[in-house]
Structure formats: structure tokens, C-alpha cells
Enzyme design. Structure first.
Site, PDB file in Angstrom:
ATOM      1  CE1 TYR A  75      36.237 104.743  84.544  1.00 43.09           C
ATOM      2  CE2 TYR A  75      35.128 102.626  84.624  1.00 43.09           C
ATOM      3  CZ  TYR A  75      35.118 103.957  84.272  1.00 43.09           C
ATOM      4  OH  TYR A  75      34.011 104.494  83.665  1.00 43.09           O
TER       5      TYR A  75
ATOM      6  CB  CYS B 108      35.052  97.586  82.899  1.00 44.50           C
ATOM      7  SG  CYS B 108      36.257  98.360  83.988  1.00 44.50           S
TER       8      CYS B 108
ATOM      9  CB  CYS C 194      42.330  93.857  83.309  1.00 47.88           C
ATOM     10  SG  CYS C 194      42.268  95.475  82.502  1.00 47.88           S
ATOM     11  CB  THR C 195      37.937  93.924  79.462  1.00 45.96           C
ATOM     12  OG1 THR C 195      37.888  95.288  79.921  1.00 45.96           O
ATOM     13  CG2 THR C 195      36.909  93.113  80.211  1.00 45.96           C
TER      14      THR C 195
HETATM   15  N1  DGL Z   1      39.349  97.253  81.334  1.00 47.59           N
HETATM   16  C1  DGL Z   1      39.083  97.506  82.684  1.00 47.59           C
HETATM   17  C2  DGL Z   1      39.098  96.289  83.568  1.00 47.59           C
HETATM   18  O1  DGL Z   1      38.695  95.282  83.147  1.00 47.59           O
HETATM   19  C3  DGL Z   1      39.571  98.786  83.279  1.00 47.59           C
HETATM   20  C4  DGL Z   1      41.004  98.983  83.431  1.00 47.59           C
HETATM   21  C5  DGL Z   1      41.318 100.368  83.927  1.00 47.59           C
HETATM   22  O2  DGL Z   1      40.695 101.315  83.431  1.00 47.59           O
HETATM   23  O3  DGL Z   1      42.157 100.484  84.800  1.00 47.59           O
HETATM   24  O4  DGL Z   1      39.463  96.294  84.687  1.00 47.59           O
END
Ligand code: DGL
Length: 262
Positions: free
Chosen positions: A43, A74, A185-186
Site C-alpha cells: 500500500y 496497517c 508499519c505493522t
Molecule cells: N503494514 C502496512 C503498514 O503498516 C502496509 C505496508 C504496505 O503495504 O506498504 O503501513
């Protein structure tokens, strides 16, 4: 009365599993329905409008599957969509991710804090507001980590190449004197051991998944949604390849489960 409906949780991919495992610890009787939007991962580099559309589609799917609350596990999707999700479903409690700038501000002694996050999170309003509120007196060194999410999705959480990249990404913050690093970021907690190794013992690394799980527990209590005290069911869905997601589940969180296509 107890409420046996599941709690929905979603991320672009496997990152939300870092929150999922804390939810299992904090709320052992709650059934969880996890969605990985792996058809669209990462994302991070996408425009916020697009991420908002993905998040609204997933929330609709979770609602259709009778979820009683939704955890946006996320940071990037929380930044792009949490407000719209709450507006669209005013009767459904939502929890989201917020960069841990406040705890970092309370804990840093050097006044220099490194933030690792996707471009979407670093450019989002949520981060800007957190910085305004809590980091006025701090020096923040922000680091987008291009490609890190894809490496973790591909199962690369400990390799010399990854260590070399982390050395590059962490160098500016360490050079500036950071004694605290925020993982916003998770996905990133899956490389925590390597980040700790590169950062060294004098640097604390903060990641908020346990705090988010406690927040979800509060929401569940507040809204009278507590599950009955019996064994929960955990389901996993992906918009990508179920077999690959099933392998990730085993490797990353030690769960042996089938994954359904969404
Ligand atoms: N795990 C997500 C976050 O916390 C998304 C990372 C991604 O898809 O770029 O931002």
C-alpha cells in the site's frame, strides 16, 4: 450478553499479523477474521484515494461476514481511510494504527527519534498531527524503507542483504543521535531482531501492537461486545494467493491454518 461474532482485522498483507498475535494474547476468547489484501500489497507507495477504496471494500466484506468491530492493522490504511471508515459505519467500532510518536517523545533522552514507515504514512495527516502534538521539541529523522514490505511478504526477514539495507536506512538516524526508533508499519516488527542488531544496545525500538491490542480490549468492553468464554475460531482470507499466505502464517506466527480466497 456475550457476543460470539468475530472481530475483523486487515492489512495489505502479513504485517497485520503482528497485531493479530497480540490480539490473541490479550483477548483469548475472541474469534478473529483476518484479511490480507495481497492483491494490492504494498500500500505504501499508492495514492491515498486508492488505499481508501481498498479499505472500504475490505470493511464491507468484513461487515458482510458479521464482524462486530474492525481493526485496521496497517498504518498506511489507517492514515488513508480510518476517518472515512468511521463515517461510513458509525455503528461499528474501529481501531487503527498511529505512529508511536507520543511514547517516543516521553522516552527519548537525546531528543532525536528515528521513524521507519511507508511513504504513505509519512506523508499522511495522521503522522503530521502526531508530530505537531507530541514532537514539537524533538528532532525526527524519518525513513521510508522502499522494498522492505515486499521482502517481508516474500519471507525474507533475516539475510545479509536485508541487514545491509537496514544499515543504510538506519545510518542517518543513528548519525543524528537517535536513541529511540519508532516502527510505524505493522510489517516491520517481523525484522525487529535485525533492527535491534543494527541499531545497537543503546537504542530502544518501539512498536505499538501490544498497545493496540489493549485498545481493542477497551473497545470491546465499552461496546459490550465481549465473546463467551470458550475456544474462539480464527479465519484467514487473502485477495492474493491462499497457499502462499498459508505458508506465511506458519513461518511468521506459527499458525497452521487454511486460507480462503476473498
Ligand atoms: N503494514 C502496512 C503498514 O503498516 C502496509 C505496508 C504496505 O503495504 O506498504 O503501513
Amino acid at each position: 450478553m456475550a457476543d460470539a461474532r468475530p472481530i475483523g482485522i486487515f492489512d495489505s498483507g502479513v504485517g497485520g499479523l503482528t497485531v493479530w498475535r497480540e490480539l490473541v494474547r490479550e483477548l483469548p476468547h475472541e474469534s478473529l477474521l483476518y484479511v490480507a489484501d495481497q492483491a494490492h500489497v504494498p500500500y505504501g507507495p499508492r495514492p491515498p484515494e486508492q488505499i481508501r477504496d481498498y479499505a472500504l471494500t475490505i470493511a464491507a466484506a468484513l461487515r458482510k461476514r458479521n464482524c462486530k468491530a474492525i481493526v485496521v492493522a496497517c498504518n498506511t490504511a489507517s492514515a488513508a481511510a480510518l476517518k472515512d471508515l468511521r463515517q461510513k459505519y458509525p455503528d461499528l467500532p474501529f481501531a487503527g494504527m498511529e505512529p508511536a510518536v507520543k511514547p517516543a517523545a516521553l522516552q527519548t533522552r537525546s531528543g532525536v527519534v528515528g521513524v521507519m514507515a511507508t511513504p504513505g504514512t509519512l506523508q499522511g495527516r495522521m503522522f503530521m498531527l502526531a508530530v505537531e502534538r507530541f514532537a514539537a521539541n524533538l528532532t525526527l529523522v524519518n525513513q521510508p524503507c522502499p522494498g522492505l514490505v515486499q521482502m517481508i511478504e516474500a519471507g525474507e526477514t533475516d539475510s545479509p542483504q536485508l541487514e545491509a539495507l537496514l544499515r543504510e536506512w538506519l545510518a542517518p538516524m543513528l548519525k543524528a543521535g537517535a536513541d529511540t526508533i519508532v516502527l510505524a508499519c505493522t510489517h516491520y516488527p517481523f525484522v525487529l531482531p535485525l533492527i535491534r542488531k543494527v541499531a545497537g544496545p543503546g537504542v530502544q525500538v518501539l512498536e505499538p501492537s501490544a498497545a493496540v491490542a489493549r485498545q481493542v480490549a477497551r473497545l470491546v468492553n465499552q461496546h459490550n461486545l465481549k465473546a463467551p468464554e470458550r475456544a474462539p475460531t480464527h479465519q484467514f482470507l487473502t485477495t492474493g494467493d491462499p497457499a502462499a499466505m498459508s505458508a506465511s502464517l506458519k513461518r511468521l506466527v506459527g499458525v497452521d491454518s487454511e486460507v480462503t480466497q476473498l
